[in-house]
Motif scaffolding. Structure first.
Motif, PDB file in Angstrom:
ATOM      1  N   ALA A 184      36.825  10.728  30.094  1.00 51.66           N
ATOM      2  CA  ALA A 184      36.384   9.543  30.917  1.00 51.66           C
ATOM      3  C   ALA A 184      35.150   8.935  30.492  1.00 51.66           C
ATOM      4  O   ALA A 184      34.872   8.006  30.708  1.00 51.66           O
ATOM      5  N   THR A 185      34.078  10.151  30.535  1.00 54.21           N
ATOM      6  CA  THR A 185      32.625   9.779  30.270  1.00 54.21           C
ATOM      7  C   THR A 185      32.617   9.412  28.847  1.00 54.21           C
ATOM      8  O   THR A 185      31.348   8.797  28.443  1.00 54.21           O
ATOM      9  N   ARG A 186      33.218   9.775  27.976  1.00 52.05           N
ATOM     10  CA  ARG A 186      33.067   9.549  26.452  1.00 52.05           C
ATOM     11  C   ARG A 186      34.244   9.264  25.838  1.00 52.05           C
ATOM     12  O   ARG A 186      35.067   9.929  25.021  1.00 52.05           O
ATOM     13  N   PRO A 187      34.790   8.258  25.998  1.00 57.20           N
ATOM     14  CA  PRO A 187      36.222   7.831  25.670  1.00 57.20           C
ATOM     15  C   PRO A 187      36.664   7.759  24.166  1.00 57.20           C
ATOM     16  O   PRO A 187      37.510   7.870  23.583  1.00 57.20           O
ATOM     17  N   ASN A 188      35.515   7.414  23.217  1.00 54.92           N
ATOM     18  CA  ASN A 188      35.559   7.338  21.871  1.00 54.92           C
ATOM     19  C   ASN A 188      35.066   8.751  21.217  1.00 54.92           C
ATOM     20  O   ASN A 188      35.040   8.792  20.150  1.00 54.92           O
ATOM     21  N   PHE A 189      34.672   9.720  21.991  1.00 60.44           N
ATOM     22  CA  PHE A 189      34.157  10.851  21.464  1.00 60.44           C
ATOM     23  C   PHE A 189      35.309  11.719  20.750  1.00 60.44           C
ATOM     24  O   PHE A 189      35.958  12.164  21.789  1.00 60.44           O
ATOM     25  N   GLY A 190      35.227  11.957  19.513  1.00 56.71           N
ATOM     26  CA  GLY A 190      36.283  12.679  18.994  1.00 56.71           C
ATOM     27  C   GLY A 190      37.762  12.191  18.906  1.00 56.71           C
ATOM     28  O   GLY A 190      38.739  12.925  19.167  1.00 56.71           O
ATOM     29  N   ILE A 191      37.924  10.868  18.826  1.00 55.23           N
ATOM     30  CA  ILE A 191      39.005  10.210  19.168  1.00 55.23           C
ATOM     31  C   ILE A 191      40.150  10.592  18.163  1.00 55.23           C
ATOM     32  O   ILE A 191      41.180  10.765  18.369  1.00 55.23           O
ATOM     33  N   PHE A 192      39.433  10.957  17.064  1.00 56.78           N
ATOM     34  CA  PHE A 192      40.428  11.305  15.884  1.00 56.78           C
ATOM     35  C   PHE A 192      41.168  12.689  15.988  1.00 56.78           C
ATOM     36  O   PHE A 192      42.164  12.919  15.509  1.00 56.78           O
ATOM     37  N   VAL A 193      40.269  13.545  16.836  1.00 53.70           N
ATOM     38  CA  VAL A 193      40.806  14.851  17.096  1.00 53.70           C
ATOM     39  C   VAL A 193      41.979  14.628  18.197  1.00 53.70           C
ATOM     40  O   VAL A 193      43.059  15.322  18.175  1.00 53.70           O
ATOM     41  N   GLU A 194      41.572  13.801  19.170  1.00 60.72           N
ATOM     42  CA  GLU A 194      42.693  13.518  20.089  1.00 60.72           C
ATOM     43  C   GLU A 194      43.785  12.740  19.419  1.00 60.72           C
ATOM     44  O   GLU A 194      45.235  13.177  19.581  1.00 60.72           O
ATOM     45  N   ARG A 195      43.578  12.027  18.323  1.00 60.19           N
ATOM     46  CA  ARG A 195      45.025  11.305  17.808  1.00 60.19           C
ATOM     47  C   ARG A 195      45.615  12.400  16.929  1.00 60.19           C
ATOM     48  O   ARG A 195      46.896  12.479  16.903  1.00 60.19           O
ATOM     49  N   GLN A 196      45.206  13.434  16.208  1.00 63.06           N
ATOM     50  CA  GLN A 196      45.559  14.297  15.719  1.00 63.06           C
ATOM     51  C   GLN A 196      46.420  15.176  16.278  1.00 63.06           C
ATOM     52  O   GLN A 196      47.645  15.586  16.121  1.00 63.06           O
ATOM     53  N   THR A 197      45.832  15.391  17.514  1.00 64.40           N
ATOM     54  CA  THR A 197      46.757  16.618  18.420  1.00 64.40           C
ATOM     55  C   THR A 197      47.737  15.603  19.093  1.00 64.40           C
ATOM     56  O   THR A 197      48.820  16.293  19.357  1.00 64.40           O
ATOM     57  N   ALA A 198      47.583  14.382  19.338  1.00 61.19           N
ATOM     58  CA  ALA A 198      48.831  13.731  19.962  1.00 61.19           C
ATOM     59  C   ALA A 198      49.845  13.627  18.902  1.00 61.19           C
ATOM     60  O   ALA A 198      51.293  13.820  19.234  1.00 61.19           O
ATOM     61  N   GLY A 199      49.765  13.768  17.786  1.00 62.86           N
ATOM     62  CA  GLY A 199      50.825  13.462  16.818  1.00 62.86           C
ATOM     63  C   GLY A 199      51.389  15.037  16.768  1.00 62.86           C
ATOM     64  O   GLY A 199      52.652  15.141  16.566  1.00 62.86           O
ATOM     65  N   LEU A 200      50.699  15.848  16.888  1.00 58.81           N
ATOM     66  CA  LEU A 200      51.110  17.315  16.887  1.00 58.81           C
ATOM     67  C   LEU A 200      52.149  17.411  18.108  1.00 58.81           C
ATOM     68  O   LEU A 200      53.100  17.979  17.928  1.00 58.81           O
ATOM     69  N   ALA A 201      51.743  17.092  19.242  1.00 57.57           N
ATOM     70  CA  ALA A 201      52.365  17.166  20.372  1.00 57.57           C
ATOM     71  C   ALA A 201      53.496  16.604  20.519  1.00 57.57           C
ATOM     72  O   ALA A 201      54.679  16.606  21.094  1.00 57.57           O
ATOM     73  N   ALA A 202      53.780  15.359  19.901  1.00 61.18           N
ATOM     74  CA  ALA A 202      54.819  14.527  19.557  1.00 61.18           C
ATOM     75  C   ALA A 202      55.774  15.047  18.638  1.00 61.18           C
ATOM     76  O   ALA A 202      57.099  14.395  18.607  1.00 61.18           O
TER      77      ALA A 202
END
Length: 401
Positions: A14-32
């Motif tokens: 919440a304090t850094r919403p753009n921080f490592g957002i590409f890691v989040e996107r990669q992980t979201a794909g994995l989780a889905a």
């Protein structure tokens, strides 16, 4: 069922919403992915004692566990001692993770640890893999190799983790070569390109997008954290010799004041817009308005900003850093130039004088999809689980002794 524990100190909150957002996107794909279950451990490094409260009160307020955009994320804190060059980061991270992962493993017997940044995540992940008897994959992205992998206080830890990991990933072939250059076995590194959301990042009406920003005439965008290695100051110098060209700099960081002062010193303050941090959801409109995206980084892995610009039909002028040559393969995509103001200015001027069709620019990004990224990651992790933990030379010697 493939149960993955993703470990990443490079993950948004919440304090850094753009921080490592590409890691989040990669992980979201994995989780889905069907047949895959993921839990994320996103540690937060804080200085000891009252410094944490003084400097990082916002991070102290973050929940220790939350559902972040439909991903189950744990946010343990670990001690990050300042002024020691990161020497003890991995040690303190491991100490913080062991009790947490003991609890997680009770209900979630993960099959593999997926460390998505090399330091301090990698060394800690290798130790945790030994603790729980599961294979470990580590991904190299950029500064984790170029900085931590060459710094006297941490280089040996990075190399040792690379040599001991069961699987290795790199965001580009250039990154793989850099890993080999510091002693990590390059033949064991799989290139795993990042992705771009081609539905969100796509060409728009550039004239209208410029008008919404109050810009008339050529617009150049420099996008990234306001830190020296991103080279925003070099692009600013280049713009100073390109009359009538407006420069928008999007990002946050310690260089903000220096860049503002430099624009005034060069007499181009009226042609420079410091936009600050831009929410990722708002980036397509900013990128789509630009005639050129220029980034003069001294080091990169494979910048998501490059791909997002290309997907928007905006050609790029970039320094020959990291995987630049894996992205700019045609003149429609842009120019790779020496990282100095004169050459950057020439590259920008050339693109402005010979603007390619947006669809031809976009074609350079179409191979970099999140679907391809997800499929490759699932296959990589499943292979590690099927093969089991590899025995390093040190382990083989210990078993014989």
């Amino acid at each position: 069922m493939l149960r993955v524990l993703t470990l990443s100190t490079l993950f948004p909150d919440a304090t850094r919403p753009n921080f490592g957002i590409f890691v989040e996107r990669q992980t979201a794909g994995l989780a889905a992915t069907d047949g895959v279950e993921v839990k994320v451990v996103a540690p937060i490094g804080l200085p000891p004692g009252p410094l944490a409260l003084i400097q990082h009160a916002d991070k102290l307020s973050l929940p220790e566990r939350e559902m972040w955009r439909r991903i189950d994320v744990y946010r343990p804190r670990f001690t990050s001692i300042p002024a020691v060059g990161g020497r003890w980061h991995a040690h303190h991270l491991l100490r913080a993770l062991e009790p947490l992962l003991d609890r997680i493993r009770h209900d979630f017997p993960f099959d593999v640890i997926d460390a998505s940044f090399f330091f301090p995540d990698g060394p800690a992940a290798v130790a945790l893999g030994e603790r729980y008897g599961v294979p470990v994959s580590i991904k190299a992205r950029g500064a984790d190799i170029h900085h931590w992998g060459t710094s006297g206080a941490t280089a040996a830890q990075v190399v040792a983790a690379g040599q001991a990991a069961d699987g290795l990933l790199a965001v580009s072939a250039a990154m793989r070569a850099d890993m080999a250059g510091i002693g990590i076995p390059g033949e064991r590194v799989r290139v795993h390109h990042t992705g771009v959301d081609l539905d969100r990042f796509r060409p728009i009406d550039r004239r209208n997008a410029k008008a919404a920003l109050g810009v008339d005439g050529p617009l150049v965008l420099s996008l990234g954290a306001l830190i020296p290695r991103k080279g925003h100051h070099l692009v600013l110098h280049a713009i100073a010799v390109l009359p009538g060209v407006t420069l928008a700099i999007a990002g946050q960081g310690p260089e903000h004041g220096r860049l503002k002062a430099l624009a005034a010193e060069l007499g181009v303050a009226d042609r420079v817009r410091l936009l600050g941090g831009i929410a990722h959801a708002d980036l397509p409109a900013i990128i789509g308005a630009a005639d050129v995206m220029a980034l003069a980084s001294t080091s990169e892995g494979l910048a998501n900003a490059w791909l997002e610009a290309l997907a928007c039909g905006t050609p790029i002028v970039i320094s020959d850093a990291g995987g630049a040559r894996e992205v700019v393969r045609t003149r429609d995509a842009g120019r790779i130039v020496a990282g100095n103001p004169a050459n950057i200015a020439v590259g920008i001027a050339d693109v402005l004088a010979h603007p390619p069709e947006p669809d031809a620019v976009r074609a350079a990004a179409t191979d970099f999809t999140w679907e391809a990224n997800r499929a490759a990651l699932v296959a990589h992790l499943a292979t590690l689980v099927a093969r089991g933990r590899r025995r390093t030379p040190r382990q083989r010697q210990a078993s014989r002794g």
